[in-house]
Design a protein around this motif. Structure first.
Motif, PDB file in Angstrom:
ATOM      1  N   THR A 139       0.965  -1.242   0.056  1.00  0.00           N
ATOM      2  CA  THR A 139      -0.143  -0.055   0.071  1.00  0.00           C
ATOM      3  C   THR A 139       1.033   1.247   0.119  1.00  0.00           C
ATOM      4  O   THR A 139       0.289   2.230  -0.142  1.00  0.00           O
ATOM      5  CB  THR A 139      -0.892   0.187   1.249  1.00  0.00           C
ATOM      6  N   ASN A 140       2.242   1.257  -0.049  1.00  0.00           N
ATOM      7  CA  ASN A 140       2.952   2.351   0.155  1.00  0.00           C
ATOM      8  C   ASN A 140       4.032   2.102  -1.062  1.00  0.00           C
ATOM      9  O   ASN A 140       4.959   1.206  -1.025  1.00  0.00           O
ATOM     10  CB  ASN A 140       3.776   2.255   1.581  1.00  0.00           C
ATOM     11  N   PRO A 141       3.837   2.936  -2.109  1.00  0.00           N
ATOM     12  CA  PRO A 141       4.701   2.667  -3.350  1.00  0.00           C
ATOM     13  C   PRO A 141       6.020   2.678  -3.044  1.00  0.00           C
ATOM     14  O   PRO A 141       6.642   1.723  -3.791  1.00  0.00           O
ATOM     15  CB  PRO A 141       4.413   4.258  -4.093  1.00  0.00           C
ATOM     16  N   VAL A 142       6.633   3.084  -2.372  1.00  0.00           N
ATOM     17  CA  VAL A 142       8.207   3.157  -2.410  1.00  0.00           C
ATOM     18  C   VAL A 142       8.572   1.899  -1.608  1.00  0.00           C
ATOM     19  O   VAL A 142       9.552   1.168  -1.769  1.00  0.00           O
ATOM     20  CB  VAL A 142       8.915   4.203  -1.669  1.00  0.00           C
ATOM     21  N   MET A 143       7.723   1.462  -0.716  1.00  0.00           N
ATOM     22  CA  MET A 143       8.120   0.154  -0.168  1.00  0.00           C
ATOM     23  C   MET A 143       7.213  -1.165  -0.565  1.00  0.00           C
ATOM     24  O   MET A 143       7.318  -2.104  -0.125  1.00  0.00           O
ATOM     25  CB  MET A 143       7.236   0.338   1.320  1.00  0.00           C
ATOM     26  N   SER A 144       6.727  -1.109  -1.659  1.00  0.00           N
ATOM     27  CA  SER A 144       6.073  -2.230  -2.543  1.00  0.00           C
ATOM     28  C   SER A 144       7.211  -3.173  -3.019  1.00  0.00           C
ATOM     29  O   SER A 144       8.304  -2.716  -3.172  1.00  0.00           O
ATOM     30  CB  SER A 144       5.259  -1.599  -3.839  1.00  0.00           C
ATOM     31  N   PRO A 145       6.858  -4.312  -3.107  1.00  0.00           N
ATOM     32  CA  PRO A 145       7.773  -5.439  -3.550  1.00  0.00           C
ATOM     33  C   PRO A 145       8.659  -5.224  -4.750  1.00  0.00           C
ATOM     34  O   PRO A 145       8.287  -4.603  -5.749  1.00  0.00           O
ATOM     35  CB  PRO A 145       6.931  -6.646  -3.845  1.00  0.00           C
ATOM     36  N   GLN A 146       9.841  -5.488  -4.596  1.00  0.00           N
ATOM     37  CA  GLN A 146      10.710  -5.149  -5.837  1.00  0.00           C
ATOM     38  C   GLN A 146      10.286  -6.094  -7.021  1.00  0.00           C
ATOM     39  O   GLN A 146       9.543  -7.154  -6.819  1.00  0.00           O
ATOM     40  CB  GLN A 146      12.142  -5.915  -5.355  1.00  0.00           C
ATOM     41  N   PRO A 147      10.375  -5.778  -8.252  1.00  0.00           N
ATOM     42  CA  PRO A 147      11.096  -4.610  -8.828  1.00  0.00           C
ATOM     43  C   PRO A 147      10.461  -3.189  -8.702  1.00  0.00           C
ATOM     44  O   PRO A 147      10.974  -2.159  -8.917  1.00  0.00           O
ATOM     45  CB  PRO A 147      11.580  -4.734  -9.914  1.00  0.00           C
ATOM     46  N   THR A 148       9.107  -3.220  -8.489  1.00  0.00           N
ATOM     47  CA  THR A 148       8.098  -2.184  -8.509  1.00  0.00           C
ATOM     48  C   THR A 148       8.587  -1.087  -7.546  1.00  0.00           C
ATOM     49  O   THR A 148       8.877   0.244  -7.701  1.00  0.00           O
ATOM     50  CB  THR A 148       6.831  -2.348  -8.057  1.00  0.00           C
TER      51      THR A 148
END
Length: 424
Positions: A139-148
């Motif tokens: 739900t947090n863009p920068v903490m979303s799973p890699q590689p996103t």
């Protein structure tokens, strides 16, 4: 003989604990004070040697100005609060870190040679480091799973210094001192952005394969022009570390060997102290910490063609510390201190420092001591690092800053410090 053996076992145990401590904060990555007496003074000690740890930490020449030789043992307990917020187009989220509570022990010893202008000292300090642990959060863009996104961000670094010191009193009013500084460090980082990306655009985790070693030197001068005033100056060279080697893995789980260059910065300190008021001691320190020229910290925050981040792009900073001590009767002392340091992390570098959000600027400290007798004193102090934040864009390899995106690091901390001081 039994007493000596017990003392040896005690010191051995403290050295082991020092070697395994996980984190320390202060002026950027550098710890601003050592032990409860020094912490209660806000870290001001370049010209105010009122304890072994404080005297040894910022100016080795000041141990000649101490009234007694002593052994000081201190323990800090660090509590941190870190939150990462980010936005990417219509998406936004917030994630709390869980870094926990960490012990930071310190040992300082000072001895005046009888009928000699020479004083000896030894300090063992946790001097620099960082730690955070932010869970992956879709739900947090920068903490979303890699590689996103970055996925789970976990970092831990600890640097320990062993510093033998010799100080020589040229006259009753001026002394010089110095010695080598031996540094040991360990670093872990996930994701390991200081290595090239895997073929699927993800990053490996990286844990240093062992403790890595380096060294430098320190020197200082201490001047007492009259009964009221004291002045001091000191120089700490960079701690030049061997290249850090890390164990990682590729996208298929096969082993990878990673590496990074990380040095601790050069530090210059100037200080003055005033003892002209009855029962009072006032102290001020001014410090320059040269992060910009330290490998790892000061290297440009740019990606190479493989997706490897070159550095954190920290700025060199100025710091100032104010401290005051008042005697209460013959046995007690109360202290207060304030310190301010410029922020080494610019707003535009917020994304690069999610794992190293050392953005404190303002710190207030209080403390006190009580002498049980002429040989033994108990010390306690508390510091609050006021919440600060940095906000900048998300930056992707091969793309650059993403328009309309943002990453905000917010961090604050509290430190409880206690210990004992044993005079000779």
């Amino acid at each position: 003989m039994a007493t000596i053996h017990r003392c040896v076992r005690f010191v051995q145990g403290m050295f082991l604990l020092l070697g395994t401590t996980g984190v320390c904060f202060g002026q950027g990555a550098i710890v601003s004070s050592a032990g409860p007496v020094h912490r209660g003074m806000g870290g001001a000690s370049t010209a105010a040697p009122i304890s072994a740890l404080g005297a040894l930490y910022w100016n080795p020449a000041t141990i000649s100005g101490m009234e007694h030789g002593e052994l000081e043992v201190g323990m800090d307990l660090l509590f941190t609060q870190h939150r990462v917020d980010s936005t990417f187009g219509p998406f936004s989220g917030s994630t709390e870190a869980e870094p926990g509570t960490f012990p930071i022990p310190n040992i300082g010893w000072v001895h005046h040679l009888e009928n000699s202008p020479v004083s000896l000292g030894l300090s063992v300090n946790a001097v620099a480091g960082f730690k955070t642990n932010v869970q992956s959060d879709p739900t947090n863009p920068v903490m979303s799973p890699q590689p996103t996104g970055l996925g789970r961000v976990s970092s831990e670094a600890s640097f320990l210094q062993i510093a033998p010191v010799i100080s020589y009193a040229l006259t009753d009013r001026i002394s010089i001192g110095g010695g080598p500084v031996i540094t040991s460090g360990q670093v872990g980082l996930e994701p390991f952005v200081f290595g090239s990306a895997n073929s699927d655009s993800t990053y490996s985790s990286g844990r240093s394969s062992r403790y890595h070693w380096g060294g430098g030197l320190q020197a200082g001068v201490y001047f007492i022009p009259n009964e009221d005033w004291r002045f001091g100056a000191s120089f700490k060279s960079p701690s030049w570390m061997e290249e850090f080697e890390f164990y990682g893995e590729d996208e298929n789980g096969a082993p990878r060997e990673l590496s990074a260059h990380i040095d601790l910065p050069m530090i210059l300190s100037l200080g003055t102290a005033y003892a002209g008021f009855d029962k009072w001691l006032l102290a001020v320190d001014l410090r320059y910490i040269d992060y910009a020229n330290a490998d790892g910290f000061g290297d440009p925050a740019t990606y190479d063609a493989t997706g490897r981040l070159n550095g954190l792009d920290w700025s060199s900073v100025m710091a100032v510390a104010f401290g005051a001590q008042r005697a209460i009767g013959d046995r007690a002392f109360i202290r207060g201190g304030y310190s301010y340091n410029q922020n080494p992390v610019r707003e535009s570098e917020s994304f690069y420092n999610v794992a190293t959000p050392l953005i404190y600027e303002h710190t207030l400290s209080v403390g006190g001591s009580y002498k049980l007798n002429e040989m033994l004193a108990l010390n306690i102090a508390y510091s609050h690092f006021f919440e600060n934040s940095r906000t900048g864009p998300i930056v992707m390899p091969g793309v650059g800053a993403i328009p309309g995106s943002s990453v905000t690091n917010e961090m604050s901390a509290d430190v409880l410090s206690f210990g004992i001081l044993m005079r000779q």
